[in-house]
Design a protein around this motif. Structure first.
Motif, mmCIF file in Angstrom:
data_model
loop_
_atom_site.group_PDB
_atom_site.id
_atom_site.type_symbol
_atom_site.label_atom_id
_atom_site.label_comp_id
_atom_site.label_asym_id
_atom_site.label_seq_id
_atom_site.Cartn_x
_atom_site.Cartn_y
_atom_site.Cartn_z
ATOM 1 N N MET A 147 0.931 -1.319 0.002
ATOM 2 C CA MET A 147 -0.203 -0.024 0.130
ATOM 3 C C MET A 147 0.862 1.245 -0.141
ATOM 4 O O MET A 147 0.440 2.450 0.596
ATOM 5 N N SER A 148 1.968 1.251 -0.731
ATOM 6 C CA SER A 148 3.018 2.304 -0.592
ATOM 7 C C SER A 148 2.504 3.490 -1.353
ATOM 8 O O SER A 148 3.156 4.414 -0.978
ATOM 9 N N ASP A 149 1.751 3.527 -2.071
ATOM 10 C CA ASP A 149 1.417 4.601 -3.090
ATOM 11 C C ASP A 149 0.380 5.625 -2.201
ATOM 12 O O ASP A 149 0.238 6.669 -2.606
ATOM 13 N N TYR A 150 0.017 4.946 -1.235
ATOM 14 C CA TYR A 150 -1.095 5.643 -0.537
ATOM 15 C C TYR A 150 -0.632 5.800 1.298
ATOM 16 O O TYR A 150 0.218 5.163 1.578
ATOM 17 N N GLN A 151 -1.181 7.035 1.630
ATOM 18 C CA GLN A 151 -0.676 7.233 3.196
ATOM 19 C C GLN A 151 -2.042 7.143 3.864
ATOM 20 O O GLN A 151 -3.282 8.137 3.328
ATOM 21 N N ILE A 152 -2.192 6.251 4.957
ATOM 22 C CA ILE A 152 -3.613 6.590 5.869
ATOM 23 C C ILE A 152 -3.027 7.223 6.953
ATOM 24 O O ILE A 152 -2.197 6.761 7.773
ATOM 25 N N THR A 153 -3.976 8.085 7.234
ATOM 26 C CA THR A 153 -3.943 8.929 8.781
ATOM 27 C C THR A 153 -5.424 8.921 9.605
ATOM 28 O O THR A 153 -6.255 8.993 8.631
ATOM 29 N N THR A 154 -5.463 9.158 10.587
ATOM 30 C CA THR A 154 -6.799 9.218 11.230
ATOM 31 C C THR A 154 -6.334 10.608 12.032
ATOM 32 O O THR A 154 -5.450 10.898 12.684
ATOM 33 N N GLU A 155 -7.386 11.500 12.245
ATOM 34 C CA GLU A 155 -7.531 12.839 13.005
ATOM 35 C C GLU A 155 -8.926 12.611 13.772
ATOM 36 O O GLU A 155 -9.805 12.580 13.240
ATOM 37 N N GLU A 156 -8.489 12.928 15.143
ATOM 38 C CA GLU A 156 -9.646 12.870 15.927
ATOM 39 C C GLU A 156 -10.570 14.179 15.673
ATOM 40 O O GLU A 156 -9.940 15.278 15.380
ATOM 41 N N VAL A 157 -11.654 14.174 15.619
ATOM 42 C CA VAL A 157 -12.749 15.045 15.259
ATOM 43 C C VAL A 157 -13.897 14.836 16.249
ATOM 44 O O VAL A 157 -14.096 13.667 17.064
ATOM 45 N N TYR A 158 -14.903 15.847 16.550
ATOM 46 C CA TYR A 158 -16.036 15.530 17.322
ATOM 47 C C TYR A 158 -16.770 14.580 16.965
ATOM 48 O O TYR A 158 -17.350 14.253 15.861
ATOM 49 N N GLY A 159 -16.820 13.625 17.890
ATOM 50 C CA GLY A 159 -17.796 12.303 17.693
ATOM 51 C C GLY A 159 -17.193 11.199 17.053
ATOM 52 O O GLY A 159 -17.630 10.157 16.789
ATOM 53 N N GLY A 160 -15.789 11.247 16.408
ATOM 54 C CA GLY A 160 -14.953 10.308 16.091
ATOM 55 C C GLY A 160 -13.672 10.662 15.549
ATOM 56 O O GLY A 160 -13.171 11.362 16.031
ATOM 57 N N PHE A 161 -13.545 10.114 14.253
ATOM 58 C CA PHE A 161 -12.240 10.206 13.691
ATOM 59 C C PHE A 161 -12.468 10.399 12.085
ATOM 60 O O PHE A 161 -13.373 9.626 11.563
ATOM 61 N N ASP A 162 -11.524 11.199 11.615
ATOM 62 C CA ASP A 162 -11.697 11.387 10.306
ATOM 63 C C ASP A 162 -10.504 10.418 9.651
ATOM 64 O O ASP A 162 -9.171 10.651 10.083
ATOM 65 N N LEU A 163 -10.668 9.511 8.772
ATOM 66 C CA LEU A 163 -9.748 8.631 8.032
ATOM 67 C C LEU A 163 -9.324 9.274 6.645
ATOM 68 O O LEU A 163 -10.349 9.690 5.592
ATOM 69 N N VAL A 164 -8.222 9.768 6.711
ATOM 70 C CA VAL A 164 -7.836 10.377 5.467
ATOM 71 C C VAL A 164 -6.795 9.586 4.598
ATOM 72 O O VAL A 164 -5.796 8.716 5.495
ATOM 73 N N ILE A 165 -7.123 9.397 3.217
ATOM 74 C CA ILE A 165 -6.075 8.683 2.625
ATOM 75 C C ILE A 165 -5.805 9.454 1.530
ATOM 76 O O ILE A 165 -6.370 10.023 0.904
ATOM 77 N N LYS A 166 -4.624 9.557 1.263
ATOM 78 C CA LYS A 166 -3.837 10.692 0.665
ATOM 79 C C LYS A 166 -3.017 9.733 -0.472
ATOM 80 O O LYS A 166 -2.158 8.730 -0.168
ATOM 81 N N GLY A 167 -3.267 10.002 -1.890
ATOM 82 C CA GLY A 167 -2.619 9.450 -2.665
ATOM 83 C C GLY A 167 -1.709 10.281 -3.547
ATOM 84 O O GLY A 167 -1.623 11.502 -3.127
ATOM 85 N N VAL A 168 -1.305 10.055 -4.606
ATOM 86 C CA VAL A 168 -0.505 10.946 -5.377
ATOM 87 C C VAL A 168 -1.083 12.356 -5.838
ATOM 88 O O VAL A 168 -0.925 13.505 -5.709
ATOM 89 N N LYS A 169 -2.458 11.992 -6.404
ATOM 90 C CA LYS A 169 -3.306 13.049 -7.131
ATOM 91 C C LYS A 169 -4.500 13.480 -6.302
ATOM 92 O O LYS A 169 -4.973 14.218 -6.435
ATOM 93 N N HIS A 170 -4.897 12.437 -5.321
ATOM 94 C CA HIS A 170 -6.168 12.254 -4.870
ATOM 95 C C HIS A 170 -6.068 12.263 -3.605
ATOM 96 O O HIS A 170 -5.181 11.576 -2.857
ATOM 97 N N GLN A 171 -7.233 12.770 -2.715
ATOM 98 C CA GLN A 171 -7.376 12.406 -1.460
ATOM 99 C C GLN A 171 -8.671 12.066 -0.924
ATOM 100 O O GLN A 171 -9.543 12.866 -1.698
ATOM 101 N N VAL A 172 -9.000 11.437 -0.125
ATOM 102 C CA VAL A 172 -10.285 11.089 0.309
ATOM 103 C C VAL A 172 -10.361 11.240 1.736
ATOM 104 O O VAL A 172 -9.517 10.796 2.507
ATOM 105 N N THR A 173 -11.550 11.657 2.633
ATOM 106 C CA THR A 173 -11.816 11.760 3.968
ATOM 107 C C THR A 173 -13.048 11.312 4.204
ATOM 108 O O THR A 173 -14.114 11.558 3.776
#
Length: 75
Positions: free
Chosen positions: A1-27
């Motif tokens: 899964m080296s082309d992408y980076q997975i991080t979590t960020e604490e937000v109110y009520g849970g967490f944002d799962l952030v997946i970053k690619g070279v050109k795109h990102q999804v939360t």
């Protein structure tokens, strides 16, 4: 899964799962941090298997597990 980076960020009520690619990102909002990495890896696998961007893979993942169920609109 080296082309992408997975991080979590604490937000109110849970967490944002952030997946970053070279050109795109999804939360995605996730309530259970323990599942975040597993969900991120599943989305990345969909993107790689179908050769699509990460946003499209997240939409397929959401539809497949029923996170946004297609409920009938009451009349």
């Amino acid at each position: 899964m080296s082309d992408y980076q997975i991080t979590t960020e604490e937000v109110y009520g849970g967490f944002d799962l952030v997946i970053k690619g070279v050109k795109h990102q999804v939360t995605l909002f996730i309530q259970d941090k323990a599942q975040a990495t597993m969900i991120g890896e599943q989305i990345i696998t969909i993107a790689k298997q179908q050769n699509i961007d990460i946003n499209s893979a997240a939409a397929i993942f959401n539809q497949g597990i029923g996170m946004f169920a297609q409920d009938k609109i009451p009349n």
